[in-house]
Design an enzyme around this catalytic site. Structure first.
Site, short mmCIF file in Angstrom:
data_model
loop_
_atom_site.label_atom_id
_atom_site.label_comp_id
_atom_site.label_asym_id
_atom_site.label_seq_id
_atom_site.Cartn_x
_atom_site.Cartn_y
_atom_site.Cartn_z
N LYS A 3 -11.50 15.64 15.24
CA LYS A 3 -13.18 15.82 15.51
C LYS A 3 -13.77 14.55 15.08
CE LYS A 3 -12.72 20.38 13.82
NZ LYS A 3 -13.12 21.12 12.57
N GLU A 56 -10.84 6.17 17.87
CA GLU A 56 -10.60 6.70 16.73
C GLU A 56 -11.65 6.45 15.53
OE1 GLU A 56 -9.74 9.32 15.37
OE2 GLU A 56 -7.53 9.09 14.42
N ASP A 110 -5.49 4.55 8.85
CA ASP A 110 -5.21 4.53 7.54
C ASP A 110 -3.74 4.03 7.41
OD1 ASP A 110 -4.90 4.98 4.74
OD2 ASP A 110 -5.24 7.00 4.73
N LYS A 139 -8.62 0.95 7.11
CA LYS A 139 -7.87 0.73 5.89
C LYS A 139 -6.59 -0.14 5.76
CE LYS A 139 -9.47 5.03 4.12
NZ LYS A 139 -8.90 6.36 3.35
N PHE A 189 -11.73 6.92 -0.16
CA PHE A 189 -11.95 7.93 0.73
C PHE A 189 -13.44 7.99 1.16
CE2 PHE A 189 -11.82 12.12 2.38
CZ PHE A 189 -10.64 12.05 3.30
N ASP A 233 -14.68 13.76 7.74
CA ASP A 233 -14.98 14.64 6.85
C ASP A 233 -14.18 14.54 5.50
OD1 ASP A 233 -12.38 15.08 8.18
OD2 ASP A 233 -12.47 17.01 7.47
N ARG A 255 -19.47 15.61 7.88
CA ARG A 255 -19.43 15.01 9.04
C ARG A 255 -20.66 14.64 9.37
NH1 ARG A 255 -14.10 15.50 11.25
NH2 ARG A 255 -12.95 17.39 10.71
P1 IMP Z 1 -3.40 7.72 9.33
O1 IMP Z 1 -2.54 8.75 9.98
O2 IMP Z 1 -2.88 7.63 7.70
O3 IMP Z 1 -3.46 6.61 9.98
O4 IMP Z 1 -4.88 8.57 8.96
C1 IMP Z 1 -5.64 8.71 10.13
C2 IMP Z 1 -6.28 9.97 10.29
O5 IMP Z 1 -6.66 10.54 8.69
C3 IMP Z 1 -7.90 10.08 10.64
O6 IMP Z 1 -7.77 10.44 11.88
C4 IMP Z 1 -8.64 10.81 9.79
O7 IMP Z 1 -8.96 11.78 10.26
C5 IMP Z 1 -8.14 10.76 8.45
N1 IMP Z 1 -8.39 9.91 7.56
C6 IMP Z 1 -8.07 8.63 6.92
N2 IMP Z 1 -8.76 8.31 5.89
C7 IMP Z 1 -9.82 9.05 5.98
C8 IMP Z 1 -10.91 8.96 5.28
O8 IMP Z 1 -11.19 8.11 4.29
N3 IMP Z 1 -11.99 9.74 5.27
C9 IMP Z 1 -11.54 10.94 6.06
N4 IMP Z 1 -10.71 11.07 7.03
C10 IMP Z 1 -9.81 10.03 6.84
MG MG Z 2 -9.37 12.03 12.66
#
Ligand code: IMP
Ligand code: MG
Length: 200
Positions: free
Chosen positions: A55, A121, A125, A153, A174, A181, A187
Site C-alpha cells: 500500500k 515504489e 531499502d 536508503k 525508519f 507506515d 500512512r
Molecule cells: P526492502 O525490501 O528492504 O528494499 O524494503 C522495501 C519495503 O520495505 C518497502 O516497500 C517498504 O514497505 C518497507 N520499508 C523499508 N524502509 C521503510 C521505512 O523506513 N518505513 C516504512 N517502510 C519501509
Molecule cells: Mg511497500
C-alpha cells in the site's frame, strides 16, 4: 540528482513516536513535478503504465499520475494519459527491518504485455522487494520496465536493483508518512517523518 537529507526540526504528532520531519509535503510535491517532467520526456509517444506497489506507494503513484495528467506550463509539459496497475507486497510486518522474505498480497491487476511499464515504489531499502517484483513483472512481457522510487536508503542495499528515477536519498532511519507506515499506522501524515525507534 537526488538530494542528501538530514533530520529537520522536532514536530509533535499526537500519540505518535515521531522524532521530526525529514521531508516536507512541499518538497515532496516539487519532487513529484520534477519526476513527472522527466518521465514525460522519456516516454513521449509510448503507451505507459504506472504500477503502484500497495500500500505504501499508493499516494505517491496517485500524485504522479495526477501530475502527468495535469501538465506543467513552466516546463512546457503537456497533459498525458497513463494507465494504472497495482501489485501488493508485504515483507515487514510489525518489524522495522526487512525480512528479505517478500510476500505477494495482490497479483498484478492490469495487463502490461507489450506496454512500457514503470514500477512506482515508496522506498528501497535492502532491495529485496523491488528485485522480487521486477523478476515477477518481467515475466508479464512488458515492452520495457523501469523503477521510480520516492525514497532510497542507499547504504542499506543488499541486492543490486537498477533505479532509473529516485526522489530522495535518505539516511538509514525508519520513516513514516505520505503512504509509508509503521505497523499500518501513520500512512496519512502529509510529510515524511522519522520514527523514534526508542519509543516503539
Ligand atoms: P526492502 O525490501 O528492504 O528494499 O524494503 C522495501 C519495503 O520495505 C518497502 O516497500 C517498504 O514497505 C518497507 N520499508 C523499508 N524502509 C521503510 C521505512 O523506513 N518505513 C516504512 N517502510 C519501509
Ligand atoms: Mg511497500
Amino acid at each position: 540528482m537526488s538530494e542528501r537529507l538530514t533530520q529537520g526540526p522536532r514536530i509533535e504528532y499526537e500519540g505518535a513516536p515521531i522524532k521530526g520531519e525529514l521531508i516536507s509535503s512541499e518538497k515532496i510535491a516539487a519532487k513529484v513535478t520534477e519526476l513527472a517532467d522527466r518521465i514525460y520526456e522519456d516516454y513521449k509517444g509510448k503507451e505507459l503504465v504506472l504500477i503502484g506497489i500497495l500500500k505504501g506507494a499508493s499516494r505517491f503513484k496517485s500524485d504522479l499520475m495526477a501530475e502527468l495528467g495535469r501538465g506543467n506550463k513552466k516546463t512546457g509539459r503537456k497533459p498525458r494519459n497513463v494507465k494504472e496497475a497495482h501489485l501488493g507486497t508485504s515483507s515487514y510486518g510489525s518489524e522495522i527491518t526487512s525480512s528479505g522474505d517478500v510476500k505477494k498480497t495482490l497479483e498484478l491487476d492490469t495487463d502490461i504485455e507489450g506496454k512500457h511499464a514503470i514500477v512506482v515504489e515508496d522506498i528501497i531499502d535492502t532491495g529485496h522487494t523491488l528485485k522480487d517484483v521486477l523478476e515477477y513483472l518481467e515475466g508479464k512481457g512488458p515492452a520495457s520496465l523501469e523503477v521510480c522510487v520516492l525514497l532510497d536508503k542507499a547504504k542499506e542495499r543488499q541486492v543490486e536493483v537498477e533505479t532509473k528515477y529516485v526522489g530522495f536519498e535518505i539516511p538509514s532511519v525508519f520513516v513514516v508518512g505520505y503512504g509509508l507506515d509503521f505497523d499500518e499506522d501513520y500512512r496519512n501524515l502529509p510529510n515524511i517523518a522519522i520514527v523514534d525507534t526508542s519509543r516503539i
